[in-house]
Design an enzyme around this catalytic site. Structure first.
Site, PDB file in Angstrom:
ATOM      1  N   SER A 168       0.815  -1.209   0.000  1.00  0.00           N
ATOM      2  CA  SER A 168       0.000   0.000   0.000  1.00  0.00           C
ATOM      3  C   SER A 168       0.852   1.264   0.000  1.00  0.00           C
ATOM      4  CB  SER A 168      -0.965  -0.043   1.185  1.00  0.00           C
ATOM      5  OG  SER A 168      -1.894   0.999   1.146  1.00  0.00           O
TER       6      SER A 168
ATOM      7  N   ASP B 224      -2.745   5.997  -3.430  1.00  0.00           N
ATOM      8  CA  ASP B 224      -1.600   5.363  -2.785  1.00  0.00           C
ATOM      9  C   ASP B 224      -1.068   4.244  -3.678  1.00  0.00           C
ATOM     10  OD1 ASP B 224      -3.779   3.680  -2.446  1.00  0.00           O
ATOM     11  OD2 ASP B 224      -3.168   3.003  -0.457  1.00  0.00           O
TER      12      ASP B 224
ATOM     13  N   ASP C 279      -1.312   0.985  -4.029  1.00  0.00           N
ATOM     14  CA  ASP C 279      -2.183  -0.015  -4.654  1.00  0.00           C
ATOM     15  C   ASP C 279      -3.549   0.551  -5.032  1.00  0.00           C
ATOM     16  OD1 ASP C 279      -3.037   0.264  -2.007  1.00  0.00           O
ATOM     17  OD2 ASP C 279      -3.617  -1.838  -1.818  1.00  0.00           O
TER      18      ASP C 279
ATOM     19  N   ASP D 241      -6.110   1.777  -3.431  1.00  0.00           N
ATOM     20  CA  ASP D 241      -7.375   1.518  -2.733  1.00  0.00           C
ATOM     21  C   ASP D 241      -7.792   2.705  -1.874  1.00  0.00           C
ATOM     22  OD1 ASP D 241      -5.534   1.263  -0.690  1.00  0.00           O
ATOM     23  OD2 ASP D 241      -6.280  -0.671   0.037  1.00  0.00           O
TER      24      ASP D 241
END
Length: 448
Positions: free
Chosen positions: A99, A239, A241, A243
């Site tokens: 992340s 960010d 990834d 999400d």
């Protein structure tokens, strides 16, 4: 939290806390667990970290050795893996990402057949296998050995799905995107271009080591400057990834997760789409959000920190929207997990439908001053439960009374204690935060 799995999967520095052997064994167990009654189908995505390829191959080796078929989405976002799982009949999804962490960290995030974070019971079984508490699993042989399938088409279907969601296009709206040199670099621009926005993109040239480095949702000042200097209408930062999403209005003001919940929750209510007239938040949300909801006659619920807990509450009560101050926002009509690109589309739709700027839509929410300090400690539980630390926290709570609050909690992903105080002024916040941190230092709990 378990020994290996925190609130957001198994995470740590690549080949230090999280090794190739761990990844292979996770693949072995997952392939066996979901393949007990039929040939398992597992879909895998990864972010742009250099180590993501290494972990991908290790997971694939473990999965196929246990007889599962592994479908590779390649570089993609966490929510795209969730989408693929729940729409393409996969047994499980795996996202390789840490992340917002630095490039040298990585993680393994497991999603169940509904596209949500996997059940704690399954994580506990995997941990037992990693620790040798479960006898070794049988290897598949001959025609039962699994295969690897290139599944880039699944990512393309997810892009098409995102494009289909807004009711109107974004013609001539100048949109800035900060892709954090991460997963959204492969997806976000295509979506906004297809919706006819004038798209300006930064930090979309990943090299394996620059993910999250001075960019993205954790360095929002970069996008703030870019939006103002280029006269853009709005900006969105993701960010690693993708999400989560943090927005910036045309004046350069930060629109964090709390303000996004306010803007989108109020819009959904006006459209008759706010189920239960309720927005789900976490205990980290700003007091100003709750006062804004009260003025709009919108109910709210609080969960523990972690989009996993937000998602569980939403599923149980059939709520439409929930999320975190950090920018993890879930729209249950469209997704089973936080989705940064989807969040930016929903913000755009609120602006376009109401013919208003994001600045106008967010200005009614007044933010209480809030200071958060992340304190690195040797042992989170010991630091959190230290009697003198507990006493200092209780003293701060009494002093703040109903005019503020203090929240001290363990990070779910890092060796940190997070000390947050919210009050009428920054000076009051700083006073109480510093007092608690000073006690931690005096007790020898803090490490450099």
């Amino acid at each position: 939290m378990g020994k290996y799995f925190g609130t957001d999967g198994f995470r740590g520095e690549a080949n230090i806390q999280l090794t190739v052997d761990h990844a292979f064994k996770v693949g072995r167990y997952v392939g066996w667990y979901y393949g007990r009654e039929h040939k398992a189908k597992i879909v895998i995505g990864k972010d742009t970290r250099r180590s993501s390829y290494m972990f991908e191959y290790a997971l694939v080796a473990g999965l196929t050795a246990s007889g599962a078929d592994a479908y590779l989405l390649h570089v993609t976002t966490t929510p795209s893996v969730s989408y693929a799982v729940r729409t393409e009949d996969f047994d499980c999804g795996i996202m390789i990402s840490a992340s917002h962490n630095p490039f040298y960290d990585n993680g393994i995030k497991l999603l169940n057949g509904n596209g949500q974070k996997i059940e704690a019971e399954v994580e506990a079984r995997i941990e037992a296998y990693l620790d040798g508490k479960i006898e070794d699993l049988p290897y598949a042989t001959r025609e039962d050995i699994g295969r690897t399938v290139d599944f880039a088409s699944g990512r393309n279907r997810y892009i098409g799905y995102l494009i289909s969601i807004p009711c109107r296009d974004f013609k001539n709206i100048k949109v800035g995107l900060d892709c954090s040199n991460g997963s959204s670099s492969a997806i976000a621009k295509s979506v906004f271009d297809a919706l006819r926005a004038k798209t300006y993109v930064i930090n979309n040239e990943p090299d394996g080591t620059n993910i999250n480095r001075g960019c993205g949702s954790t360095h929002i000042e970069v996008l703030q400057k870019y939006v103002v200097e280029n006269g853009l209408d709005v900006g969105f930062a993701y960010d690693g990834d993708a999400d989560r999403c943090i927005a910036v209005d045309h004046k350069g003001n930060i629109i964090d997760g709390d303000k996004i919940l306010y803007v989108c929750g109020k819009f959904l209510k006006s459209q008759g789409k706010l189920n239960g007239n309720t927005v789900v938040t976490t205990v980290m949300s700003n007091m100003g959000l709750y006062k804004a909801f009260e003025s709009e006659d919108i109910n709210y619920e609080q969960t523990a920190v972690g989009d996993k807990y937000v998602a569980e509450n939403m599923l149980e009560n059939n709520y439409s929207i929930g999320g975190e101050q950090s920018g993890h926002i879930i729209f249950s009509r469209y997704a089973a997990t936080g989705d940064g690109i989807l969040t930016s589309l929903m913000i755009m739709e609120a602006c376009v439908e109401q013919k208003a700027t994001l600045c106008d839509l967010a200005k009614e929410m007044k933010v209480y001053p809030q200071i958060l300090r992340n304190v690195r400690v040797a042992d989170k539980k010991t630091a959190r439960e230290n009697p003198k630390v507990v006493e200092a926290v209780e003293a701060a709570a009494r002093a703040l009374s109903t005019e503020g609050r203090i929240l001290v909690r363990e990070s779910g992903t890092e060796p940190l204690i997070r000390v947050m105080v919210e009050a009428g002024t920054e000076e009051i916040c700083a006073e109480h935060v510093n007092n608690v941190v000073r006690v931690m230092e005096e007790e020898g709990l803090v490490v450099e």
